[in-house]
Scaffold this motif. Sequence first.
Motif, short mmCIF file in Angstrom:
data_model
loop_
_atom_site.label_atom_id
_atom_site.label_comp_id
_atom_site.label_asym_id
_atom_site.label_seq_id
_atom_site.Cartn_x
_atom_site.Cartn_y
_atom_site.Cartn_z
N SER A 159 0.83 -1.20 0.00
CA SER A 159 0.00 0.00 0.00
C SER A 159 0.86 1.25 0.00
N SER A 209 2.29 1.89 -3.53
CA SER A 209 1.36 2.43 -4.52
C SER A 209 1.36 3.95 -4.48
N ARG A 211 -7.59 10.04 -8.60
CA ARG A 211 -8.31 8.81 -8.23
C ARG A 211 -8.04 8.48 -6.76
N ARG A 212 -6.80 8.61 -6.34
CA ARG A 212 -6.48 8.35 -4.94
C ARG A 212 -7.22 9.30 -4.02
N MET A 250 -10.79 6.09 -4.90
CA MET A 250 -10.91 5.06 -5.93
C MET A 250 -9.64 4.20 -5.95
N ASP A 251 -9.76 3.01 -6.53
CA ASP A 251 -8.57 2.18 -6.72
C ASP A 251 -7.64 2.88 -7.70
N PHE A 252 -6.34 2.91 -7.37
CA PHE A 252 -5.40 3.62 -8.24
C PHE A 252 -4.10 2.85 -8.44
N GLN A 253 -4.06 1.59 -8.02
CA GLN A 253 -2.81 0.85 -8.09
C GLN A 253 -2.31 0.72 -9.53
N ARG A 254 -3.19 0.35 -10.45
CA ARG A 254 -2.77 0.21 -11.84
C ARG A 254 -2.32 1.55 -12.40
N ALA A 291 -3.39 -6.54 -13.63
CA ALA A 291 -4.66 -5.82 -13.48
C ALA A 291 -5.54 -6.01 -14.70
#
Length: 381
Positions: free
Chosen positions: A238, A241, A306-307, A311-315, A377
């Motif tokens: 985490s 990221s 996005r972060r 929201m999910d932002f890993q990709r 992803a």
Amino acid sequence: MPVDRLLPTSEAEDLLALATEMAREELKPRAAADEEAERFPRDLFTLMGKSGLLGLPYPEKWDGGGQPYEVYLQVLEEIAAAWMSVGVGLSVHTMSCYALAEYGTEEQRDRRLPAMLGGELLGAYALSEGHAGSDAAALSTRARRDGDNYVVNGTKAWITHAGVADFYTTLVRTSGDGSHGISCLLVDSSTPGLSAAPRERKMGLTGSPTAQMLFEDAQVPVDRLIGEEGSGLKIALSSLSSGRLGIAACAVGLAQAALDEAVQYAKGRSQFGRPIIEFQGMEFLLADMAATVESARATYLDAARRRDRGMDFQRQSSIAKLIATDGAMKVTTDAVQVLGGAGYTRDFPVERYLREAKVPQIFEGTNQIQRMVIARALKNA
């Protein structure tokens, strides 16, 4: 060349103006000489802390700036454009605070975060080992519970701020249960049994110390455990990221500095009776450099937004790190080409920019790892 930015608030505009002034007045004039002498500018981190720039994305409750990540990253870009070692150091410090800020108890945060975010303390992030770089789950530094302490033994590698940091956010193995046996400890630099090896001799970022950290029966109080035992790999991934976005912003700052230097030189250098910037070959080269910089900036800002929205932002974080750091390598290489023979000398900063552009493709997960994250992803979508 000033960057035309879209910031969400007037407070963010003031913060960016402060960072730009500090970069121009305090950082840039010292960068070349301190890099040449391999001097670490600890005083500048203290100054950034007192100016409110060392904890921008963290809550005001603990002396942070309470700013969105998109604001923090644009401030970070300005700092890195003036001096990459300081930009990377700020990014590493911010990531080193993440575990405590996100996973610590309220008592742990109340006690330690204000000094970490206010400039009194400087952090380092101790995850990698000589045999466990990209494969973080393979780390072997062991922490054994002994009463009110963990006894830690092992060696951490490639640690930014090694030997100068005040605390080390350290990932250790507390059981043999594979990826579920890793835990996170917040280790003071004064811990008996903790020491730094001699500094690595690096290609670039020579003002920033990088070295192994040696744990030899180091006694770390149990209350320095962040989160639960066994949750360390989750905390580490985490942290990375968000940390990758910091490196992306630093890479964009470095590329912007190289582009600015190339444009200035091309305007002033004449051949065949006119400035070389007027030749189409040069125009196209500079245009491609500008497109690379602005595309990379847009990519990290999209991930940051996005972060900020939960929201999910890993990709997107991996994409931003990949695009920005590969772009910085290309732009700095092209900047040396624009300056020709002059660019290959230390009389101009683009030679240093080129050397500094390489390592962002490696740390916080190599760009090959970023491609794996992105592809995974896509497969799982």
